[in-house]
Every structure is written in C-alpha cells, then in structure tokens.
Scaffold this motif. Sequence first.
Motif, PDB file in Angstrom:
ATOM      1  N   ASN A 290      19.511 -13.439 -56.052  1.00 34.74           N
ATOM      2  CA  ASN A 290      19.937 -12.310 -55.220  1.00 34.74           C
ATOM      3  C   ASN A 290      18.995 -11.134 -55.461  1.00 34.74           C
ATOM      4  OD1 ASN A 290      22.425 -13.633 -54.341  1.00 34.74           O
ATOM      5  ND2 ASN A 290      23.169 -13.263 -56.405  1.00 34.74           N
ATOM      6  N   VAL A 291      18.533 -10.525 -54.377  1.00 33.49           N
ATOM      7  CA  VAL A 291      17.621  -9.386 -54.479  1.00 33.49           C
ATOM      8  C   VAL A 291      18.146  -8.273 -53.581  1.00 33.49           C
ATOM      9  CG1 VAL A 291      15.269  -8.547 -54.179  1.00 33.49           C
ATOM     10  CG2 VAL A 291      15.657 -10.901 -54.930  1.00 33.49           C
ATOM     11  N   ALA A 292      18.224  -7.065 -54.133  1.00 31.47           N
ATOM     12  CA  ALA A 292      18.638  -5.895 -53.359  1.00 31.47           C
ATOM     13  C   ALA A 292      17.818  -4.703 -53.812  1.00 31.47           C
ATOM     14  CB  ALA A 292      20.126  -5.622 -53.524  1.00 31.47           C
ATOM     15  N   ASP A 293      17.500  -3.826 -52.867  1.00 29.43           N
ATOM     16  CA  ASP A 293      16.740  -2.634 -53.217  1.00 29.43           C
ATOM     17  C   ASP A 293      17.613  -1.617 -53.930  1.00 29.43           C
ATOM     18  OD1 ASP A 293      14.171  -1.046 -52.923  1.00 29.43           O
ATOM     19  OD2 ASP A 293      15.615   0.307 -51.970  1.00 29.43           O
TER      20      ASP A 293
ATOM     21  N   LEU B  99      28.261  -6.317 -55.060  1.00 32.87           N
ATOM     22  CA  LEU B  99      28.429  -7.229 -56.190  1.00 32.87           C
ATOM     23  C   LEU B  99      27.545  -8.459 -56.006  1.00 32.87           C
ATOM     24  CD1 LEU B  99      29.859  -8.005 -58.829  1.00 32.87           C
ATOM     25  CD2 LEU B  99      31.666  -9.053 -57.429  1.00 32.87           C
ATOM     26  N   PRO B 100      26.409  -8.536 -56.707  1.00 32.43           N
ATOM     27  CA  PRO B 100      25.603  -9.756 -56.674  1.00 32.43           C
ATOM     28  C   PRO B 100      26.053 -10.716 -57.774  1.00 32.43           C
ATOM     29  CG  PRO B 100      24.389  -8.017 -57.774  1.00 32.43           C
ATOM     30  CD  PRO B 100      25.730  -7.437 -57.393  1.00 32.43           C
ATOM     31  N   ILE B 101      26.312 -11.957 -57.392  1.00 35.41           N
ATOM     32  CA  ILE B 101      26.708 -12.988 -58.349  1.00 35.41           C
ATOM     33  C   ILE B 101      25.746 -14.157 -58.202  1.00 35.41           C
ATOM     34  CG2 ILE B 101      28.517 -14.576 -59.086  1.00 35.41           C
ATOM     35  CD1 ILE B 101      30.569 -12.666 -57.964  1.00 35.41           C
ATOM     36  N   GLY B 102      25.005 -14.435 -59.248  1.00 37.42           N
ATOM     37  CA  GLY B 102      24.056 -15.535 -59.198  1.00 37.42           C
ATOM     38  C   GLY B 102      23.368 -15.723 -60.527  1.00 37.42           C
ATOM     39  N   PHE B 103      22.521 -16.735 -60.602  1.00 42.53           N
ATOM     40  CA  PHE B 103      21.769 -16.975 -61.829  1.00 42.53           C
ATOM     41  C   PHE B 103      20.767 -15.857 -62.077  1.00 42.53           C
ATOM     42  CE2 PHE B 103      18.141 -18.795 -64.129  1.00 42.53           C
ATOM     43  CZ  PHE B 103      18.791 -19.229 -65.272  1.00 42.53           C
ATOM     44  N   LEU B 104      20.163 -15.350 -61.002  1.00 44.41           N
ATOM     45  CA  LEU B 104      19.183 -14.272 -61.113  1.00 44.41           C
ATOM     46  C   LEU B 104      19.477 -13.246 -60.024  1.00 44.41           C
ATOM     47  CD1 LEU B 104      16.610 -13.275 -62.556  1.00 44.41           C
ATOM     48  CD2 LEU B 104      15.278 -14.483 -60.824  1.00 44.41           C
ATOM     49  N   SER B 105      19.946 -12.071 -60.423  1.00 49.50           N
ATOM     50  CA  SER B 105      20.266 -10.997 -59.484  1.00 49.50           C
ATOM     51  C   SER B 105      19.409  -9.782 -59.827  1.00 49.50           C
ATOM     52  CB  SER B 105      21.751 -10.631 -59.535  1.00 49.50           C
ATOM     53  OG  SER B 105      22.554 -11.723 -59.124  1.00 49.50           O
ATOM     54  N   ILE B 106      18.550  -9.391 -58.905  1.00 49.41           N
ATOM     55  CA  ILE B 106      17.620  -8.285 -59.127  1.00 49.41           C
ATOM     56  C   ILE B 106      18.003  -7.135 -58.204  1.00 49.41           C
ATOM     57  CG2 ILE B 106      15.214  -7.548 -59.101  1.00 49.41           C
ATOM     58  CD1 ILE B 106      14.453 -10.516 -59.428  1.00 49.41           C
ATOM     59  N   VAL B 107      18.395  -6.011 -58.791  1.00 51.24           N
ATOM     60  CA  VAL B 107      18.710  -4.800 -58.040  1.00 51.24           C
ATOM     61  C   VAL B 107      17.757  -3.722 -58.538  1.00 51.24           C
ATOM     62  CG1 VAL B 107      20.458  -3.111 -57.431  1.00 51.24           C
ATOM     63  CG2 VAL B 107      21.113  -5.496 -57.799  1.00 51.24           C
ATOM     64  N   ARG B 108      16.892  -3.233 -57.670  1.00 48.59           N
ATOM     65  CA  ARG B 108      15.843  -2.299 -58.090  1.00 48.59           C
ATOM     66  C   ARG B 108      16.417  -0.942 -58.490  1.00 48.59           C
ATOM     67  NH1 ARG B 108      13.664  -5.094 -53.660  1.00 48.59           N
ATOM     68  NH2 ARG B 108      11.885  -6.414 -54.218  1.00 48.59           N
ATOM     69  N   HIS B 109      17.379  -0.444 -57.737  1.00 51.50           N
ATOM     70  CA  HIS B 109      17.985   0.849 -58.026  1.00 51.50           C
ATOM     71  C   HIS B 109      19.482   0.656 -58.241  1.00 51.50           C
ATOM     72  CE1 HIS B 109      14.223   2.768 -56.783  1.00 51.50           C
ATOM     73  NE2 HIS B 109      14.258   2.022 -55.687  1.00 51.50           N
ATOM     74  N   GLY B 110      19.952   0.927 -59.469  1.00 47.71           N
ATOM     75  CA  GLY B 110      21.355   0.726 -59.788  1.00 47.71           C
ATOM     76  C   GLY B 110      21.639  -0.584 -60.467  1.00 47.71           C
TER      77      GLY B 110
ATOM     78  N   ILE C 266      23.768  -6.361 -62.572  1.00 48.69           N
ATOM     79  CA  ILE C 266      24.259  -4.997 -62.478  1.00 48.69           C
ATOM     80  C   ILE C 266      25.151  -4.758 -63.687  1.00 48.69           C
ATOM     81  CG2 ILE C 266      24.095  -4.949 -59.968  1.00 48.69           C
ATOM     82  CD1 ILE C 266      27.121  -5.348 -59.844  1.00 48.69           C
ATOM     83  N   PRO C 267      25.448  -3.503 -64.046  1.00 41.70           N
ATOM     84  CA  PRO C 267      26.288  -3.281 -65.230  1.00 41.70           C
ATOM     85  C   PRO C 267      27.633  -3.994 -65.164  1.00 41.70           C
ATOM     86  CG  PRO C 267      25.245  -1.235 -64.573  1.00 41.70           C
ATOM     87  CD  PRO C 267      24.924  -2.230 -63.501  1.00 41.70           C
ATOM     88  N   ALA C 268      28.244  -4.069 -63.995  1.00 48.14           N
ATOM     89  CA  ALA C 268      29.557  -4.697 -63.886  1.00 48.14           C
ATOM     90  C   ALA C 268      29.495  -6.204 -64.046  1.00 48.14           C
ATOM     91  CB  ALA C 268      30.198  -4.349 -62.547  1.00 48.14           C
ATOM     92  N   PHE C 269      28.351  -6.818 -63.720  1.00 44.14           N
ATOM     93  CA  PHE C 269      28.224  -8.270 -63.838  1.00 44.14           C
ATOM     94  C   PHE C 269      26.755  -8.635 -63.959  1.00 44.14           C
ATOM     95  CE2 PHE C 269      27.671 -12.564 -62.272  1.00 44.14           C
ATOM     96  CZ  PHE C 269      28.697 -13.247 -62.914  1.00 44.14           C
ATOM     97  N   TYR C 270      26.396  -9.223 -65.094  1.00 45.15           N
ATOM     98  CA  TYR C 270      25.017  -9.656 -65.286  1.00 45.15           C
ATOM     99  C   TYR C 270      24.997 -11.067 -65.860  1.00 45.15           C
ATOM    100  CZ  TYR C 270      25.855  -8.388 -70.202  1.00 45.15           C
ATOM    101  OH  TYR C 270      26.366  -8.305 -71.476  1.00 45.15           O
ATOM    102  N   THR C 271      23.863 -11.724 -65.718  1.00 48.64           N
ATOM    103  CA  THR C 271      23.656 -13.036 -66.319  1.00 48.64           C
ATOM    104  C   THR C 271      22.664 -12.894 -67.471  1.00 48.64           C
ATOM    105  OG1 THR C 271      21.948 -13.524 -64.670  1.00 48.64           O
ATOM    106  CG2 THR C 271      24.187 -14.330 -64.237  1.00 48.64           C
ATOM    107  N   THR C 272      22.710 -13.840 -68.379  1.00 47.18           N
ATOM    108  CA  THR C 272      21.871 -13.768 -69.558  1.00 47.18           C
ATOM    109  C   THR C 272      21.280 -15.134 -69.876  1.00 47.18           C
ATOM    110  OG1 THR C 272      21.871 -13.273 -71.938  1.00 47.18           O
ATOM    111  CG2 THR C 272      23.941 -14.057 -70.994  1.00 47.18           C
ATOM    112  N   VAL C 273      20.037 -15.136 -70.302  1.00 49.77           N
ATOM    113  CA  VAL C 273      19.357 -16.342 -70.782  1.00 49.77           C
ATOM    114  C   VAL C 273      19.103 -16.153 -72.265  1.00 49.77           C
ATOM    115  CG1 VAL C 273      17.331 -17.816 -70.572  1.00 49.77           C
ATOM    116  CG2 VAL C 273      18.308 -16.743 -68.527  1.00 49.77           C
TER     117      VAL C 273
END
Length: 346
Positions: free
Chosen positions: A183-186, A193-204, A227-234
Amino acid sequence: MKTIRIILAAVSVLISQWTFGQNDSVPIYTIMYNQAPEGFDYPLIGFVNNGHGNHKGAQIGFINTNLKAFTGAQIGFVNSIGDYQNGLQLGFVNTTNGPVNGMQAGFVNTSTDTVNGTQLGFINTQANTSTGLQAGFINTSTGKLNGAQLGFVNTNPVEVTGAQIGFVNTTGNLSTLQLGFVNVADSLKKGGLPIGFLSIVRHGGYQAIEMGYNELFPYNLSVKIGIPAFYTTVNGSFNPDFEDEFAVGAGLGSNIALGSIFFLNPEAYYLFQFNAENSITRASFNLGANLSSHVQFVVGPSVSWIWYAKDYDVIDPAFSFYRERFDENDELIVGLNAALRIKLSK
C-alpha cells in the motif's frame, strides 16, 4: 425458397452499398450495417451499428458506435459512445467520451469523464471523479474516487474515500481502507487505514528501525513500517548460545498515544529457526516514550509460545518470570522486552 433467400440477401447488400455513403439523417437497417439518425430509437441489431446524434434503445453487434449520448444497452465486441452513457456497455472494449451512469463490463473499460456506477473488466480507467466500483486486474482513476477499487493493481493519484483492495494499492490522499500486500499513499487523512505487508505513507506514516533485547534473544533488529495506529514489522534475532543461533519472522503492532511523550505499544510477531525448525509466537505489551522527535524507547512484559519440531528439545531463556512446559513440543515463557527505536518518518 432458397432462390428467394438469395434474392433478399442480394437486395440487402445492394441497399447497404447504395446508402452507406448517404446523408446520416437517413436510417439504414440491414444485416451487416445499421445507421440510426437522431430520433430513430429502434434497436440496432447487426454486424456494425452506428448511431448519429442522441440515441435510446439497444445496439447489438460486433461493433457498436454512437456519436453523442446513448441511453440503453450496447452489447458487442467493441462499444463506443461519444457523449454520456446511461445504461450498459457489455463487450471486449467499452469506451465512453463522457460521463458513465451505469455499467461498463468488458476486458477494457474507459471513460474520459466521471463514472457513476460500475466498471467490471481486466483494465478499468476513468479520468475524472468516480462514484461506484472498479473491479478488475488493473484499475486506474485519475480523479477523486468516491467508491471502491478491487483488483490486483489499484491506482489513484488524488484521493480515495471508499476502499482499495488488491495486491498493490496507490493513492494520493488516503482517508479510507487500503488492504493489500503493498500500500502506498502520499498523505494520511482522518479515517485512513492501510493494512498490508508493506504500507508506505509519505506524510503521516510510521517508519522505524529497532534494536532490542529480550529473554530469548539478546540481539534483535527489526524494521517497522505503516502508520502509528497499525504497522508491520520484519524481525531478525540472534542468540550465540543457541544451537540454531538465528531466527527471522514478521508481525504487527500499534502505537497508541497517551499524550505527546508516552504511548502504549502492543506488538505480536512470529519467529522461525530454519535449522532447528522451531517456531516462536511472541506478544508484548510495551510502554513507550518519545525521547526526541526521532528516538523512542519501549519496555514491557512479553509472552512467548514455543513449538519444538523435535520432541523434548529445549530453548533456555536468559531469564523468565514464568515458564511452563505443556508437552514434548509446546512451552510457554513469560519474559521482558526492551528496545530503542530510530524513527525515520516525520
């Protein structure tokens, strides 16, 4: 009877050849080519159907075209409308050079204006605001999308207020759900709310590198993104005292703000030792503190469930608050987690 059919077919071809180049205000109705002027709202059924002006009804053939607005159904291999569409386009390629109020269903669906309805196909594109659904392998919307995109690749450079569900999702402003592998968002807006293995939000968004310690592995390195509310970790872990020194895995977590400094940080992840084939499912409930704009410290209790591939195998922790071996393969360990994080996001 056969002779009559041959004569009728010949007459039909002659009429088609004679009228094909005539004034477009003259209706033409043959087996191969049908032409409907403005106000000729009768179904056109033939190999090629061409509507001049605004048209209502149905076009059923291999190639269906209407130069202006069309209300009804176009069913064929290639369907095109020069103005707005009210109704259905069903074919391999469907194009509308104006708003779509209804449905486009085919391999390729395009609209140069707004879509108020549904696009179902392999490739769906629309160039302005969309209210409704895009469902296909590749969905593109160049204006604001007040609806949903369902597909393998979903793209929208402006804003999605419905949902993006696919393998790869990209958008400008995210104020809804993104569910996918990437997931990619500017930027992130309220409700995004992005939910995925890799979620990239440039601002926020939230991106951090963590170095940690726990009762099982004294050396831990992880990358956190989302995002702070939901992130993934490797995660990667190392203990030189274990027979199988390395373990790798992935998980998820959340930062729940308690103010400008402190936050709660529940986390869960899975680790796997490749040589020993042991699996470790771990959950921690941390209290975090923002030491600066880019440095965080977290600490809290953790619970690990270890499944041993070999009966009565043992992984001895450096310490534990509670330890219970249930059978030859399953063990529960309660310990402690502490880590320092370097935030890469603003």
